[in-house]
Design a protein around this motif. Structure first.
Motif, PDB file in Angstrom:
ATOM      1  N   SER A 112       4.793  -6.020  41.132  1.00 58.27           N
ATOM      2  CA  SER A 112       3.768  -5.723  42.126  1.00 58.27           C
ATOM      3  C   SER A 112       4.438  -5.369  43.455  1.00 58.27           C
ATOM      4  CB  SER A 112       2.853  -6.929  42.306  1.00 58.27           C
ATOM      5  OG  SER A 112       3.586  -8.034  42.802  1.00 58.27           O
ATOM      6  N   PRO A 113       3.697  -4.714  44.384  1.00 61.32           N
ATOM      7  CA  PRO A 113       4.307  -4.385  45.684  1.00 61.32           C
ATOM      8  C   PRO A 113       4.804  -5.604  46.442  1.00 61.32           C
ATOM      9  CG  PRO A 113       2.299  -3.121  45.349  1.00 61.32           C
ATOM     10  CD  PRO A 113       2.388  -4.104  44.218  1.00 61.32           C
ATOM     11  N   SER A 114       4.084  -6.720  46.358  1.00 60.87           N
ATOM     12  CA  SER A 114       4.547  -7.915  47.063  1.00 60.87           C
ATOM     13  C   SER A 114       5.853  -8.436  46.491  1.00 60.87           C
ATOM     14  CB  SER A 114       3.478  -9.003  46.994  1.00 60.87           C
ATOM     15  OG  SER A 114       3.201  -9.329  45.649  1.00 60.87           O
ATOM     16  N   GLU A 115       6.017  -8.372  45.173  1.00 56.17           N
ATOM     17  CA  GLU A 115       7.274  -8.811  44.556  1.00 56.17           C
ATOM     18  C   GLU A 115       8.418  -7.886  44.929  1.00 56.17           C
ATOM     19  OE1 GLU A 115       5.410 -10.880  40.520  1.00 56.17           O
ATOM     20  OE2 GLU A 115       6.224  -8.848  40.450  1.00 56.17           O
ATOM     21  N   LEU A 116       8.164  -6.594  44.983  1.00 51.69           N
ATOM     22  CA  LEU A 116       9.209  -5.657  45.386  1.00 51.69           C
ATOM     23  C   LEU A 116       9.619  -5.883  46.842  1.00 51.69           C
ATOM     24  CD1 LEU A 116       7.918  -2.368  43.706  1.00 51.69           C
ATOM     25  CD2 LEU A 116       9.812  -3.812  42.964  1.00 51.69           C
ATOM     26  N   LYS A 117       8.632  -6.151  47.698  1.00 52.27           N
ATOM     27  CA  LYS A 117       8.959  -6.435  49.093  1.00 52.27           C
ATOM     28  C   LYS A 117       9.796  -7.700  49.216  1.00 52.27           C
ATOM     29  CE  LYS A 117       4.952  -4.206  51.219  1.00 52.27           C
ATOM     30  NZ  LYS A 117       3.765  -4.383  52.074  1.00 52.27           N
ATOM     31  N   ARG A 118       9.456  -8.704  48.445  1.00 57.26           N
ATOM     32  CA  ARG A 118      10.214  -9.951  48.492  1.00 57.26           C
ATOM     33  C   ARG A 118      11.632  -9.748  47.997  1.00 57.26           C
ATOM     34  NH1 ARG A 118       9.683 -13.579  51.742  1.00 57.26           N
ATOM     35  NH2 ARG A 118       7.477 -13.959  51.235  1.00 57.26           N
ATOM     36  N   LEU A 119      11.813  -8.932  46.966  1.00 59.78           N
ATOM     37  CA  LEU A 119      13.168  -8.647  46.474  1.00 59.78           C
ATOM     38  C   LEU A 119      14.007  -7.965  47.544  1.00 59.78           C
ATOM     39  CD1 LEU A 119      12.411  -7.399  42.847  1.00 59.78           C
ATOM     40  CD2 LEU A 119      13.511  -9.531  43.493  1.00 59.78           C
ATOM     41  N   ILE A 120      13.403  -6.995  48.225  1.00 64.05           N
ATOM     42  CA  ILE A 120      14.140  -6.270  49.262  1.00 64.05           C
ATOM     43  C   ILE A 120      14.502  -7.202  50.411  1.00 64.05           C
ATOM     44  CG2 ILE A 120      13.956  -4.427  50.968  1.00 64.05           C
ATOM     45  CD1 ILE A 120      12.204  -2.903  48.967  1.00 64.05           C
ATOM     46  N   GLU A 121      13.565  -8.026  50.832  1.00 66.49           N
ATOM     47  CA  GLU A 121      13.840  -8.929  51.947  1.00 66.49           C
ATOM     48  C   GLU A 121      14.884  -9.976  51.584  1.00 66.49           C
ATOM     49  OE1 GLU A 121      10.394 -10.622  53.626  1.00 66.49           O
ATOM     50  OE2 GLU A 121       9.700  -8.747  54.516  1.00 66.49           O
ATOM     51  N   VAL A 122      14.913 -10.393  50.329  1.00 66.55           N
ATOM     52  CA  VAL A 122      15.924 -11.369  49.907  1.00 66.55           C
ATOM     53  C   VAL A 122      17.313 -10.758  49.970  1.00 66.55           C
ATOM     54  CG1 VAL A 122      16.777 -12.625  47.898  1.00 66.55           C
ATOM     55  CG2 VAL A 122      14.386 -12.821  48.557  1.00 66.55           C
ATOM     56  N   ARG A 123      17.447  -9.486  49.577  1.00 62.57           N
ATOM     57  CA  ARG A 123      18.771  -8.841  49.657  1.00 62.57           C
ATOM     58  C   ARG A 123      19.249  -8.724  51.096  1.00 62.57           C
ATOM     59  NH1 ARG A 123      16.786  -5.324  45.806  1.00 62.57           N
ATOM     60  NH2 ARG A 123      16.555  -3.653  47.305  1.00 62.57           N
ATOM     61  N   ILE A 124      18.325  -8.339  51.992  1.00 63.47           N
ATOM     62  CA  ILE A 124      18.712  -8.249  53.402  1.00 63.47           C
ATOM     63  C   ILE A 124      18.987  -9.639  53.968  1.00 63.47           C
ATOM     64  CG2 ILE A 124      17.950  -7.464  55.673  1.00 63.47           C
ATOM     65  CD1 ILE A 124      16.260  -5.361  54.309  1.00 63.47           C
ATOM     66  N   LYS A 125      18.267 -10.617  53.470  1.00 58.96           N
ATOM     67  CA  LYS A 125      18.457 -11.983  53.947  1.00 58.96           C
ATOM     68  C   LYS A 125      19.858 -12.493  53.651  1.00 58.96           C
ATOM     69  CE  LYS A 125      16.416 -16.592  53.457  1.00 58.96           C
ATOM     70  NZ  LYS A 125      15.346 -17.384  52.824  1.00 58.96           N
ATOM     71  N   LYS A 126      20.385 -12.166  52.495  1.00 58.61           N
ATOM     72  CA  LYS A 126      21.746 -12.609  52.165  1.00 58.61           C
ATOM     73  C   LYS A 126      22.774 -12.010  53.115  1.00 58.61           C
ATOM     74  CE  LYS A 126      23.394 -13.188  48.210  1.00 58.61           C
ATOM     75  NZ  LYS A 126      23.633 -14.642  48.366  1.00 58.61           N
ATOM     76  N   MET A 127      22.567 -10.754  53.478  1.00 57.92           N
ATOM     77  CA  MET A 127      23.501 -10.125  54.411  1.00 57.92           C
ATOM     78  C   MET A 127      23.405 -10.753  55.797  1.00 57.92           C
ATOM     79  SD  MET A 127      23.003  -6.132  53.270  1.00 57.92           S
ATOM     80  CE  MET A 127      24.293  -5.593  54.362  1.00 57.92           C
ATOM     81  N   VAL A 128      22.192 -11.114  56.217  1.00 59.74           N
ATOM     82  CA  VAL A 128      22.032 -11.740  57.525  1.00 59.74           C
ATOM     83  C   VAL A 128      22.650 -13.137  57.533  1.00 59.74           C
ATOM     84  CG1 VAL A 128      20.346 -12.569  59.203  1.00 59.74           C
ATOM     85  CG2 VAL A 128      19.968 -10.389  58.039  1.00 59.74           C
ATOM     86  N   VAL A 179      24.559  -5.305  59.480  1.00 58.55           N
ATOM     87  CA  VAL A 179      23.360  -5.367  58.636  1.00 58.55           C
ATOM     88  C   VAL A 179      22.446  -4.173  58.871  1.00 58.55           C
ATOM     89  CG1 VAL A 179      21.378  -6.771  57.969  1.00 58.55           C
ATOM     90  CG2 VAL A 179      23.503  -7.870  58.656  1.00 58.55           C
ATOM     91  N   ILE A 180      22.010  -3.965  60.111  1.00 57.55           N
ATOM     92  CA  ILE A 180      21.004  -2.924  60.395  1.00 57.55           C
ATOM     93  C   ILE A 180      21.584  -1.537  60.187  1.00 57.55           C
ATOM     94  CG2 ILE A 180      19.490  -1.990  62.184  1.00 57.55           C
ATOM     95  CD1 ILE A 180      19.287  -4.790  63.340  1.00 57.55           C
ATOM     96  N   SER A 181      22.811  -1.302  60.634  1.00 56.26           N
ATOM     97  CA  SER A 181      23.431   0.016  60.488  1.00 56.26           C
ATOM     98  C   SER A 181      24.127   0.168  59.149  1.00 56.26           C
ATOM     99  CB  SER A 181      24.428   0.242  61.627  1.00 56.26           C
ATOM    100  OG  SER A 181      25.465  -0.738  61.588  1.00 56.26           O
ATOM    101  N   ASN A 182      23.625  -0.496  58.147  1.00 55.26           N
ATOM    102  CA  ASN A 182      24.131  -0.358  56.784  1.00 55.26           C
ATOM    103  C   ASN A 182      23.234   0.611  56.031  1.00 55.26           C
ATOM    104  OD1 ASN A 182      24.634  -0.853  53.940  1.00 55.26           O
ATOM    105  ND2 ASN A 182      25.787  -2.651  54.589  1.00 55.26           N
ATOM    106  N   ALA A 183      23.833   1.550  55.324  1.00 53.43           N
ATOM    107  CA  ALA A 183      23.052   2.561  54.607  1.00 53.43           C
ATOM    108  C   ALA A 183      22.162   1.921  53.545  1.00 53.43           C
ATOM    109  CB  ALA A 183      23.985   3.598  53.977  1.00 53.43           C
ATOM    110  N   ASP A 184      22.650   0.886  52.875  1.00 59.87           N
ATOM    111  CA  ASP A 184      21.839   0.210  51.866  1.00 59.87           C
ATOM    112  C   ASP A 184      20.647  -0.506  52.505  1.00 59.87           C
ATOM    113  OD1 ASP A 184      23.606   1.087  49.941  1.00 59.87           O
ATOM    114  OD2 ASP A 184      24.829  -0.743  50.035  1.00 59.87           O
TER     115      ASP A 184
END
Length: 809
Positions: free
Chosen positions: A80-96, A112-117
């Protein structure tokens, strides 16, 4: 070998051997594995690195976070869109989290922010918020180039934004970001969410996971029982450089990143950052609110939340709020006595209130504040003074509402908070209302039968009146020979030269004087009472009169009996404290809703439904979706309110009829034909009061996945209903795509956005947009049919539309 592996396992369990890898390398490897296999792993909060010391995680802890789902390229599409959003935020969270060292986060902008991924992931977030499938064709964005521009500090904010001016007033300016700047703003928002989400107070609600509009009302409902005074605080402030500087100084306590703060200053200088306190209603997801405004507002008002905690300690723990308790230095002894009295089982309300002391409860939804105080009025006034002084002196905000604390009494005051009316009742009053509902139902049934009886008798009376006039006129024609003794007797009241109509009116005046018609309400009551009812059969009249008499006797007797049983039940089974316990009653703003219905053309000046002329030229599916989106918002917001029955009546009597009349005006046919030909399409608009059952199988509707997670749905949870009219159809000489960010589909039509007006703060939740900036009025936007439908149903908001596309064409 087996013995050595056992020893190694035993040593790892005793934590004598720890195999550790840098968290950055581990995050890169996991990201590489997920992109190689086409699967994005879900890493929950257990992967968080320690807050102190070396920012690393153990190999066993990181591997334990990997999910057991099979590696499949199609698994992402099934989420679902909410699950996809959570997956994306978790990946960024690890980098932060990997940039956390010595109680601070370092170099978030460069790493983090200026990362292409990261930019690619945030572009996916923008597309998900725009209701665009991730499998569709993407825009021609080079994320590597964007990352280099951000790192080198050459990304120009002003060139990647567009200014919108109001035609009547050039001072009314709104600056909106384009797609590139919107992606960077989304990246900054996610990073700030990761840093500050664990530090937000429990009293703050709005644009947070699990703390939205409903959670705020539930918090007030839970804490209202022991409160004696309440008041609201409204702020009115557009952020200036002083407010922004104080916000940056607060952020510097947890983040050490000069480039990030410089970027926020650039957004402020370019007027892209719309940080507004209380000037416009929040929560509608419109461009005035912005993307970064909610998170920055929560960060800034987090200082107020901390101050509330300090005030609670002062007034509750130390007891410094009242004059008689000043100077006490041993509050523990008083608290001990208080707990002993409560444990003794003494239910005396006066003794409990005397020992409970002061109590402070605050609920903050974005910049709307509700304060609940338990104690004397002096304590409430002192708390209000302290809160106002802190907001004006420390936070540099202008406080507009100066209302005095109101007593939390039963049916005493109605408070406005979060676009709803809040009133206090007791549980006994709520139980009595159930009895009155039974009485109202029976009375409604009797009134319906009385209306039918009156309408039929009036109809017969009017027919009698017309028949008598016709017979008198026919009597003047001598060839018909209709002379009768009755007509001959009436002829003596006719004066010479008097016309037939005048003669008949004179007869009616004489008759009405004889029956004393002045005591009656109108002419219809006279026809029904003195003409038709005496001529009806006696058994018919007696049966109706007996029915009405027995029904009213039943209502009065049953109400009295039920009241006595209810009072005895409350007296026997419940204590006085429980029966008189305060409960909160929420009501929808019906007067504002009716004004919105009139403003949008759903009803006329007299309140009758009519067709919406601005929707006539649109497709049938889009017309039905517009009305269905309004109903879905009402069902979602007001289903738990006290006056939800009135909302049901508006849905049945106004919205559905307006929809059928709009389709009828489009094809110039009657409503009966529309109801017959569009029976399946109109099933999303119920026709009875059983709305919950009928809406279960609706073809259209709002996604409820973000109800308790407003942090994942910025601008889409509470987006208002816009009114779009078809301006022109696309011609082959000018081809353009949909203006929604991330959508590459062709736009077959051009639409005009209508702004009906802005409400002052606080704004009511009526289902219609109330805080659209006036510079967007009559703006033309190109939308595909899919996104027009999504905009009507509340799946996207105006934040997802790029308004500067026409200047590029």
């Amino acid at each position: 070998m087996w013995f050595r592996m056992g020893q190694l396992s035993l040593l790892m369990q005793k934590k004598t051997v720890a195999v550790r890898f840098p968290a950055v390398r581990l995050a890169d490897k996991i990201g590489g594995w997920s992109r190689h296999f086409g699967e994005r792993f879900l890493l929950e909060d257990v992967e968080d690195s320690p807050r102190k010391g070396d920012p690393t995680v153990s190999l066993a802890k990181s591997l334990a976070c990997l999910t057991d789902e099979p590696l499949s390229t199609n698994n992402q599409n099934a989420k679902s869109p909410s699950e996809l959003k959570r997956l994306i935020e978790v990946r960024i969270k690890k980098m932060v989290k990997a940039r956390y060292l010595n109680e601070k986060f370092y170099d978030l902008m460069d790493v983090v922010i200026s990362n292409a991924d990261t930019l690619r992931d945030c572009y996916d977030l923008v597309r998900l918020n725009s209701h665009v499938e991730l499998t569709t064709q993407t825009d021609n964005l080079c994320f590597s180039t964007m990352a280099k521009q951000i790192t080198n500090g050459v990304f120009d904010v002003k060139e990647n934004s567009v200014k919108m001016y109001e035609k009547s007033d050039q001072r009314q300016c709104l600056v909106l970001p384009n797609l590139k700047l919107r992606v960077i703003q989304e990246a900054v928002r996610v990073v700030l969410e990761v840093v500050y989400r664990p530090h937000f107070s429990k009293i703050s609600h709005g644009c947070r996971s699990g703390r939205g509009h409903r959670s705020a009302l539930r918090y007030v409902q839970r804490e209202i029982h022991n409160s004696d005074w309440w008041f609201t605080i409204s702020m009115r402030k557009v952020a200036d450089i002083n407010v922004l500087s104080k916000l940056i100084s607060v952020m510097e306590e947890k983040i050490q990143d000069v480039k990030l703060f410089q970027f926020i200053y650039q957004l402020f200088d370019a007027q892209v950052l719309n940080l507004v306190f209380g000037v416009f209603p929040k929560g509608h997801g419109l461009p005035q609110e912005g993307v970064l405004s909610p998170i920055l507002m929560n960060i800034y008002l987090g200082m107020f939340d901390s101050e509330v905690t300090r005030m609670s300690l002062r007034y509750e723990g130390l007891g410094l709020g009242s004059n008689e308790e000043k100077g006490l230095e041993q509050p523990k002894l008083r608290c001990w006595f208080r707990r002993q009295i409560k444990k003794s089982g003494d239910s005396s309300k006066e003794k409990l209130e005397a020992t409970e002391g002061n109590k402070l409860n605050v609920c903050r939804y974005m910049d709307e504040i509700l304060v609940l105080v338990s104690g004397s009025r002096d304590v409430a006034m002192s708390l209000k003074s302290d809160i106002l002084n802190f907001l004006m002196s420390s936070l540099l905000l202008d406080v507009e509402n100066q209302m005095d604390p109101l007593a939390v009494g039963v049916n005493s005051h109605v408070l406005q908070f979060l676009g709803t009316s809040i009133q206090i009742r007791t549980r006994e009053a709520e139980a009595l209302r159930a009895v009155h509902k039974l009485k109202d139902k029976v009375q409604m049934f009797v009134s319906q039968k009385q209306n039918v009886w009156d309408s039929l008798t009036v109809r017969i009376g009017k027919k009698w009146l017309g028949w008598g006039l016709r017979r008198i006129k026919e009597s003047e024609i001598k060839q018909l020979g209709l002379s009768t003794p009755i007509l001959d007797n009436l002829s003596q009241f006719r004066k010479p030269g008097m016309k037939t109509d005048h003669w008949f009116k004179s007869l009616m005046k004489i008759w009405m004087h004889d029956v004393n018609a002045k005591v009656e309400a109108d002419e219809e009551a006279i026809l029904s009472k003195y003409i038709v009812e005496p001529a009806l059969p006696q058994d018919l009249r007696e049966s109706f009169y007996n029915f009405r008499k027995h029904a009213m006797n039943y209502v009065s007797s049953e109400s009295a009996t039920t009241l006595e049983l209810l009072k005895s039940y409350l007296t026997e089974t419940r204590s006085e404290q429980y029966s008189n316990k305060k409960v909160i009653a929420l009501e929808a703003p019906t007067s504002c809703i009716k004004r919105s219905l009139l403003s949008y053309g759903i009803v006329g000046l007299q309140g009758y439904p009519k067709h919406v002329s601005s929707l006539v030229l649109q497709d049938d599916e889009l017309i039905i979706c517009w009305f269905s989106g309004l109903i879905q918002r009402w069902l979602k917001w007001y289903s738990e309110f006290e006056n939800f029955g009135y909302i049901k009546l508006l849905i049945i009597q106004c919205v559905r009829k307006s929809c059928t009349r709009t389709l009828g005006a489009k094809y110039q046919v009657s409503e009966e034909v529309i109801e017959k030909n569009y029976d399946s399409e109109l099933s999303c608009i119920p026709i009875t009061e059983e709305l919950e059952t009928e809406m279960a199988s609706k073809p259209f509707g709002i996604s409820y996945s973000f109800d308790n997670n407003e942090a994942l749905g910025y601008g889409t949870c509470n987006s208002g209903l816009c009114l779009l009219s078809l301006s022109r159809v696309k011609t082959p000489s000018r081809v353009f795509n949909c203006f929604v960010m991330g959508c590459t589909a062709a736009s077959p039509s051009m639409y005009t956005l209508h702004v009906k007006g802005r409400q002052r703060f606080p704004g009511w939740r009526t289902g219609f947009s109330s805080s659209i900036h006036p510079s967007l009025n009559r703006r033309r936007i190109g939308l595909c049919n899919r996104h027009v439908k999504a905009l009507y149903l509340g799946q996207i908001s105006l934040q997802s539309i790029e308004f500067g596309v026409l200047r590029k064409l």
